[in-house]
Write an enzyme that holds these catalytic residues in place. Sequence first.
Site, PDB file in Angstrom:
ATOM      1  N   LYS A 154       0.922  -1.424  -0.046  1.00  0.00           N
ATOM      2  CA  LYS A 154       0.171  -0.094   0.014  1.00  0.00           C
ATOM      3  C   LYS A 154       0.911   1.229   0.127  1.00  0.00           C
ATOM      4  O   LYS A 154       2.060   1.276   0.691  1.00  0.00           O
ATOM      5  CB  LYS A 154      -0.773   0.145   1.284  1.00  0.00           C
TER       6      LYS A 154
HETATM    7  N1  GLU Z   1      -6.923   0.010  -3.349  1.00  0.00           N
HETATM    8  C1  GLU Z   1      -7.745  -1.072  -3.960  1.00  0.00           C
HETATM    9  C2  GLU Z   1      -7.793  -2.005  -2.570  1.00  0.00           C
HETATM   10  O1  GLU Z   1      -7.632  -1.610  -1.480  1.00  0.00           O
HETATM   11  C3  GLU Z   1      -7.256  -1.938  -5.004  1.00  0.00           C
HETATM   12  C4  GLU Z   1      -5.889  -2.444  -5.075  1.00  0.00           C
HETATM   13  C5  GLU Z   1      -5.456  -2.761  -6.424  1.00  0.00           C
HETATM   14  O2  GLU Z   1      -6.061  -2.813  -7.219  1.00  0.00           O
HETATM   15  O3  GLU Z   1      -4.268  -3.049  -6.469  1.00  0.00           O
HETATM   16  O4  GLU Z   1      -8.205  -3.415  -2.661  1.00  0.00           O
END
Ligand code: GLU
Length: 426
Positions: free
Chosen positions: A110
């Site tokens: 993240k």
């Molecule tokens: N931000 C989204 C999540 O928390 C998508 C992450 C992604 O597609 O890599 O799942």
Amino acid sequence: MDQAPPRTMTASEGANWFFRGAATRLDLSDDLVTLLSAPYRELHVQIPVRMDNGELRVFTGFRVQHNGARGPYKGGIRFHPEANLDEVRALASLMTWKTAIVDIPFGGAKGGVQVDPRALSVGELQRLTRTYVENISHIIGVYRDIPAPDMGTDARTMGWMMDAYGKMHGHSPAIVTGKPIPMGGSRGRTEATGKGVAIVLGDTLQNLGRSRLATRVAIQGFGNVGSHAADAIAELGCRIVAVSDVAGGVRNPDGLDVPALREHFARTGRLEGFPGATSMSSEDVLYEDCDVLIPAALGEVIHADNWERVQAPLIIEAANHPVTAYADHQLAQRGVMVVPDILANAGGVLVSYFEWTQNIQQHRWTASRVETELEELLSSSYAEICARAAEGLPLRSAAFDVGVSRVVEAVEIRGIASSGVESLAA
Ligand code: GLU
């Protein structure tokens, strides 16, 4: 029943609480618990940005890579004034379990930048995004770590990221997912998280033998996730009785007309004032008299001091970590069913995976192929979790058990550590 968690914990302590529950049930070795309760790498960067007025402002950004045993690190990048390392660390670990639950070949990561994107001009935002990418570029890569949108970022942000990375490394569309479609984005990616929430809700109602038409749903959040979830849930036939965003919300016990509400929101920039609906605060939507509550905005909105006010017997976690460990424990004792984030919002990363494979193969899928595969993969993952839960576990515990056991299996196969645990997941 498990031991009660402390009333307050940081986000990463909360996420680790859930992980440690799985570690105990799976009888993981202490070494594996140490390995998996902390991230592999945390990068903290300065992001100097020349503002439109000539001033230099220095923003703070992070990228946390939690675990990469199953494949390249994967996860979104959040632009939010309160983004902080502890929260990003928690969300990175949730991505590890999420990608494992839906069995796609990624690890978990993240990113976050402490900024209010609405307070910057488009030019400032673009310069910030480009500098952030330049400053984390040595740890990302098409087969290393693939960012995506999250709160405060969108397809436009991903387009800038792809361009900034491409200037350094050559054209690399697979470096980020959630891009604009003309730049290699997948059809259906924007709607995917909300659509996935509706798929999971449909499966839950079916498992419970409940009628969709008789189901009243309240949604906190009308951003990318909440608004697309509202569309798809209304299409299922459920009644959306309350919706809110940061500025406030609206309720109509007879059901809100979602396409008309969307149109009103696009025109006025607010939900309030929607004809036929009464206004409410964005917090009050959590306490609405309804059958299903969908927190689809911030994390930790249901916590030690307000869980008792939640009336819904079923919560679908569209946001990441919207229910603290303490509130989760109390709600479980009261018999509230919670479909956890790491399954309920996995539609986004699933279509991100489809996007990445399309980019690598330089081949484009149709919208209907995206939709069919999303439905198949999400529903079969849910069925696996329900099978584990049938052994007498809440869905969150079952989901963590499946996700953690898959990661442990990969850690063992790579020869990083040995647990002696037989994998739950085939
Ligand atoms: N931000 C989204 C999540 O928390 C998508 C992450 C992604 O597609 O890599 O799942």
